[in-house]
Design an enzyme around this catalytic site. Structure first.
Site, PDB file in Angstrom:
ATOM      1  CD  GLU A   1      33.017   3.932  17.107  1.00  0.00           C
ATOM      2  OE1 GLU A   1      32.356   4.290  16.291  1.00  0.00           O
ATOM      3  OE2 GLU A   1      33.512   4.917  16.787  1.00  0.00           O
TER       4      GLU A   1
ATOM      5  CB  CYS B   1      33.612   8.462  11.264  1.00  0.00           C
ATOM      6  SG  CYS B   1      32.991  10.213  10.845  1.00  0.00           S
TER       7      CYS B   1
ATOM      8  CG  HIS C   1      31.778   7.554  14.912  1.00  0.00           C
ATOM      9  ND1 HIS C   1      33.159   7.837  15.321  1.00  0.00           N
ATOM     10  CD2 HIS C   1      32.064   8.792  14.188  1.00  0.00           C
ATOM     11  CE1 HIS C   1      34.020   8.466  14.473  1.00  0.00           C
ATOM     12  NE2 HIS C   1      33.541   9.165  14.364  1.00  0.00           N
TER      13      HIS C   1
HETATM   14  N1  GLN Z   1      36.303  15.191   8.936  1.00  0.00           N
HETATM   15  C1  GLN Z   1      37.089  13.292   9.847  1.00  0.00           C
HETATM   16  C2  GLN Z   1      37.589  13.328   8.472  1.00  0.00           C
HETATM   17  O1  GLN Z   1      37.852  14.439   7.400  1.00  0.00           O
HETATM   18  C3  GLN Z   1      36.063  12.457   9.704  1.00  0.00           C
HETATM   19  C4  GLN Z   1      34.916  12.069  10.799  1.00  0.00           C
HETATM   20  C5  GLN Z   1      35.174  11.250  12.139  1.00  0.00           C
HETATM   21  O2  GLN Z   1      35.976  10.407  11.541  1.00  0.00           O
HETATM   22  N2  GLN Z   1      34.426  11.428  13.174  1.00  0.00           N
HETATM   23  O3  GLN Z   1      38.741  12.682   8.089  1.00  0.00           O
END
Ligand code: GLN
Length: 210
Positions: free
Chosen positions: A173, A81, A171
């Site tokens: 995890e 992410c 994610h």
């Molecule tokens: N929206 C977040 C970002 O732009 C990422 C979201 C996440 O890591 N769950 O960094």
């Protein structure tokens, strides 16, 4: 032989669950808070969280130089992410990134209506579907041909690999399954001690994702 140690960047975000999952697949885990902690690791996980916050926190030490060197010297670098955002070559809207993955990625790309959802990611190379939680997730807008798609959601790449770099827009995890952590762990074990290949800039143009 000593067990391979993987680092989990512990500046911000969802790092504890990564540490637990890596331990469950038999890796030694070190939580990384300083550049000096990278010494001796086989791989590093950059967890999800908020990439802008992570970037701010990374301003305190020369993290960018250290992480690029870590990769160039043969380390595996994975990101989930916000971690995937940090790894990509180009981020939309624009923000600094490590540029270790030849991808264009867009932040918060599922829209506000679908803030978060859980879905099964098709990942045949990992032995079947991998459950993932998508939280204000980014989307790969384009991938250079050097990037291998390992997992897809409704045809769209959400888990990719380029050499020693692995990135997931979700994610893994936060779910029960350990296939993703096993995959990162296996690459780390295999790569450890291998002669690092020099990184060549991608020459062919990026391919838009479906
Ligand atoms: N929206 C977040 C970002 O732009 C990422 C979201 C996440 O890591 N769950 O960094």
């Amino acid at each position: 032989m000593a067990a391979t140690t993987i680092g989990v960047l512990a500046l911000q975000g969802a790092f504890t669950a990564h540490s637990t999952s890596f331990r469950e697949v038999g890796l030694k885990v070190r939580e990384i808070r300083r550049v000096a902690d990278l010494e001796g690791l086989g791989g590093l996980m950059i967890p999800g969280g908020e990439s802008t916050t992570l970037l701010n926190l990374m301003g305190d030490e020369p993290w960018f130089e250290a992480l690029r060197r870590f990769h160039d010297e043969g380390g595996v670098v994975a990101g989930t992410c916000a971690g995937a955002i940090l790894l990509s070559r180009e981020v939309r809207p624009r923000q600094p990134s490590l540029a270790l993955l030849d991808a264009i990625i867009e932040r918060n790309a599922y829209g506000r209506q679908v803030d978060s959802f859980e879905a099964a990611v098709e990942a045949p190379a990992l032995g079947g579907p991998v459950d993932g939680v998508f939280i204000r997730a980014p989307r790969f807008h384009a991938l250079w041909p050097e990037v291998e798609v390992v997992g897809r959601l409704r045809g769209e790449p959400v888990l990719v690999r380029q050499g020693r770099v692995i990135a997931a827009t979700f994610h893994p995890e936060l779910t029960e399954g350990l296939a993703f952590h096993r995959y990162v762990g296996e690459l780390t074990r295999k790569t450890k001690g291998a002669r690092p290949a020099p990184r060549r800039p991608a020459k062919r143009p990026p391919q838009p994702t479906p």
